[in-house]
Design a protein around this motif. Structure first.
Motif, PDB file in Angstrom:
ATOM      1  N   ILE A  31      54.717  40.485  38.252  1.00 35.18           N
ATOM      2  CA  ILE A  31      54.004  40.128  39.479  1.00 35.18           C
ATOM      3  C   ILE A  31      52.687  40.902  39.554  1.00 35.18           C
ATOM      4  O   ILE A  31      51.642  40.346  39.904  1.00 35.18           O
ATOM      5  CB  ILE A  31      54.875  40.419  40.725  1.00 35.18           C
ATOM      6  N   VAL A  32      52.733  42.196  39.217  1.00 39.02           N
ATOM      7  CA  VAL A  32      51.521  43.018  39.255  1.00 39.02           C
ATOM      8  C   VAL A  32      50.486  42.487  38.278  1.00 39.02           C
ATOM      9  O   VAL A  32      49.302  42.375  38.608  1.00 39.02           O
ATOM     10  CB  VAL A  32      51.860  44.500  38.973  1.00 39.02           C
ATOM     11  N   LEU A  33      50.910  42.138  37.062  1.00 44.10           N
ATOM     12  CA  LEU A  33      49.975  41.597  36.075  1.00 44.10           C
ATOM     13  C   LEU A  33      49.353  40.289  36.554  1.00 44.10           C
ATOM     14  O   LEU A  33      48.152  40.073  36.414  1.00 44.10           O
ATOM     15  CB  LEU A  33      50.668  41.375  34.741  1.00 44.10           C
ATOM     16  N   ALA A  34      50.167  39.407  37.110  1.00 44.29           N
ATOM     17  CA  ALA A  34      49.671  38.106  37.562  1.00 44.29           C
ATOM     18  C   ALA A  34      48.687  38.259  38.718  1.00 44.29           C
ATOM     19  O   ALA A  34      47.624  37.615  38.725  1.00 44.29           O
ATOM     20  CB  ALA A  34      50.833  37.216  37.975  1.00 44.29           C
ATOM     21  N   THR A  35      49.003  39.107  39.682  1.00 42.78           N
ATOM     22  CA  THR A  35      48.092  39.287  40.816  1.00 42.78           C
ATOM     23  C   THR A  35      46.805  39.989  40.384  1.00 42.78           C
ATOM     24  O   THR A  35      45.725  39.643  40.860  1.00 42.78           O
ATOM     25  CB  THR A  35      48.750  40.055  41.967  1.00 42.78           C
ATOM     26  N   ALA A  36      46.901  40.937  39.477  1.00 45.68           N
ATOM     27  CA  ALA A  36      45.706  41.632  38.991  1.00 45.68           C
ATOM     28  C   ALA A  36      44.791  40.670  38.233  1.00 45.68           C
ATOM     29  O   ALA A  36      43.565  40.702  38.390  1.00 45.68           O
ATOM     30  CB  ALA A  36      46.092  42.806  38.105  1.00 45.68           C
ATOM     31  N   LYS A  37      45.386  39.797  37.426  1.00 47.95           N
ATOM     32  CA  LYS A  37      44.587  38.825  36.671  1.00 47.95           C
ATOM     33  C   LYS A  37      43.864  37.880  37.622  1.00 47.95           C
ATOM     34  O   LYS A  37      42.671  37.603  37.456  1.00 47.95           O
ATOM     35  CB  LYS A  37      45.479  38.040  35.718  1.00 47.95           C
ATOM     36  N   ARG A  40      41.005  39.657  39.395  1.00 42.54           N
ATOM     37  CA  ARG A  40      39.832  39.782  38.522  1.00 42.54           C
ATOM     38  C   ARG A  40      39.061  38.466  38.450  1.00 42.54           C
ATOM     39  O   ARG A  40      37.828  38.451  38.383  1.00 42.54           O
ATOM     40  CB  ARG A  40      40.252  40.242  37.128  1.00 42.54           C
ATOM     41  N   GLN A  41      39.775  37.341  38.481  1.00 35.41           N
ATOM     42  CA  GLN A  41      39.101  36.042  38.480  1.00 35.41           C
ATOM     43  C   GLN A  41      38.289  35.853  39.759  1.00 35.41           C
ATOM     44  O   GLN A  41      37.173  35.335  39.724  1.00 35.41           O
ATOM     45  CB  GLN A  41      40.131  34.915  38.344  1.00 35.41           C
ATOM     46  N   ILE A  43      37.054  38.298  41.628  1.00 34.04           N
ATOM     47  CA  ILE A  43      35.923  39.220  41.536  1.00 34.04           C
ATOM     48  C   ILE A  43      34.821  38.632  40.662  1.00 34.04           C
ATOM     49  O   ILE A  43      33.634  38.776  40.954  1.00 34.04           O
ATOM     50  CB  ILE A  43      36.385  40.585  40.993  1.00 34.04           C
ATOM     51  N   ALA A  44      35.222  37.920  39.602  1.00 36.48           N
ATOM     52  CA  ALA A  44      34.252  37.331  38.674  1.00 36.48           C
ATOM     53  C   ALA A  44      33.538  36.114  39.252  1.00 36.48           C
ATOM     54  O   ALA A  44      32.611  35.597  38.647  1.00 36.48           O
ATOM     55  CB  ALA A  44      34.947  36.951  37.369  1.00 36.48           C
ATOM     56  N   GLY A  45      33.977  35.636  40.420  1.00 29.18           N
ATOM     57  CA  GLY A  45      33.263  34.539  41.056  1.00 29.18           C
ATOM     58  C   GLY A  45      34.091  33.316  41.404  1.00 29.18           C
ATOM     59  O   GLY A  45      33.584  32.404  42.036  1.00 29.18           O
ATOM     60  N   ASP A  46      35.354  33.260  40.982  1.00 29.20           N
ATOM     61  CA  ASP A  46      36.195  32.124  41.359  1.00 29.20           C
ATOM     62  C   ASP A  46      36.425  32.130  42.866  1.00 29.20           C
ATOM     63  O   ASP A  46      36.568  33.179  43.484  1.00 29.20           O
ATOM     64  CB  ASP A  46      37.559  32.194  40.666  1.00 29.20           C
ATOM     65  N   GLU A  47      36.465  30.957  43.454  1.00 28.19           N
ATOM     66  CA  GLU A  47      36.730  30.836  44.880  1.00 28.19           C
ATOM     67  C   GLU A  47      38.227  30.977  45.137  1.00 28.19           C
ATOM     68  O   GLU A  47      39.038  30.410  44.407  1.00 28.19           O
ATOM     69  CB  GLU A  47      36.260  29.473  45.397  1.00 28.19           C
ATOM     70  N   PRO A  48      38.615  31.705  46.177  1.00 28.26           N
ATOM     71  CA  PRO A  48      40.033  31.783  46.538  1.00 28.26           C
ATOM     72  C   PRO A  48      40.553  30.414  46.966  1.00 28.26           C
ATOM     73  O   PRO A  48      39.804  29.606  47.528  1.00 28.26           O
ATOM     74  CB  PRO A  48      40.057  32.766  47.701  1.00 28.26           C
ATOM     75  N   TYR A  49      41.823  30.155  46.702  1.00 28.67           N
ATOM     76  CA  TYR A  49      42.434  28.877  47.034  1.00 28.67           C
ATOM     77  C   TYR A  49      43.036  28.854  48.434  1.00 28.67           C
ATOM     78  O   TYR A  49      43.670  27.873  48.810  1.00 28.67           O
ATOM     79  CB  TYR A  49      43.542  28.543  46.034  1.00 28.67           C
ATOM     80  N   ILE A  50      42.843  29.921  49.196  1.00 26.10           N
ATOM     81  CA  ILE A  50      43.398  29.992  50.539  1.00 26.10           C
ATOM     82  C   ILE A  50      42.275  29.942  51.567  1.00 26.10           C
ATOM     83  O   ILE A  50      41.142  30.310  51.288  1.00 26.10           O
ATOM     84  CB  ILE A  50      44.246  31.267  50.733  1.00 26.10           C
ATOM     85  N   PRO A  58      39.945  41.087  47.119  1.00 20.28           N
ATOM     86  CA  PRO A  58      40.418  40.175  46.069  1.00 20.28           C
ATOM     87  C   PRO A  58      41.917  40.280  45.780  1.00 20.28           C
ATOM     88  O   PRO A  58      42.575  39.268  45.588  1.00 20.28           O
ATOM     89  CB  PRO A  58      39.598  40.584  44.853  1.00 20.28           C
ATOM     90  N   LEU A  59      42.472  41.480  45.778  1.00 19.62           N
ATOM     91  CA  LEU A  59      43.900  41.629  45.510  1.00 19.62           C
ATOM     92  C   LEU A  59      44.738  41.019  46.620  1.00 19.62           C
ATOM     93  O   LEU A  59      45.741  40.343  46.360  1.00 19.62           O
ATOM     94  CB  LEU A  59      44.271  43.099  45.308  1.00 19.62           C
ATOM     95  N   SER A  60      44.336  41.223  47.853  1.00 18.06           N
ATOM     96  CA  SER A  60      45.064  40.635  48.985  1.00 18.06           C
ATOM     97  C   SER A  60      45.018  39.109  48.919  1.00 18.06           C
ATOM     98  O   SER A  60      46.017  38.442  49.193  1.00 18.06           O
ATOM     99  CB  SER A  60      44.472  41.115  50.303  1.00 18.06           C
ATOM    100  N   ALA A  61      43.870  38.564  48.551  1.00 14.51           N
ATOM    101  CA  ALA A  61      43.743  37.111  48.420  1.00 14.51           C
ATOM    102  C   ALA A  61      44.641  36.601  47.292  1.00 14.51           C
ATOM    103  O   ALA A  61      45.296  35.563  47.437  1.00 14.51           O
ATOM    104  CB  ALA A  61      42.295  36.718  48.160  1.00 14.51           C
TER     105      ALA A  61
END
Length: 81
Positions: A31-37, A40-41, A43-50, A58-61
């Motif tokens: 879970i930690v790896l998936a949320t961290a990845k 990072r996406q 932070i790199a500029g991807d729009e949150p899906y929520i 970013p981590l909370s999102a």
């Protein structure tokens, strides 16, 4: 502290698993790896899906996306869509 808990996230992620099949996520580490990845996406500029993610870190999102089922975790043997 970020909510929901690890166990809640694991239940949501593994909810689509058929009885008798191996769960997608078997540990907190996964879970930690998936949320961290995902964080990072974002932070790199991807729009949150929520919705209403403007003020979120970013981590909370990323955690909220997993909890709402907006992001799926796939195994190494599955192709990501």
């Amino acid at each position: 502290m970020i909510h929901p808990s690890y166990s809640d996230l694991m239940q949501v992620v593994n909810s689509d698993v058929e009885p008798g099949e191996q769960p997608v996520v078997q540990s907190r580490y996964s879970i930690v790896l998936a949320t961290a990845k995902r964080a990072r996406q974002i932070i790199a500029g991807d729009e949150p899906y929520i919705a209403n993610a403007e003020g979120m870190k970013p981590l909370s999102a990323a955690v909220e996306e997993l909890y709402q089922g907006k992001v799926k975790i796939v195994g190494d043997d599955e192709d990501a869509e």
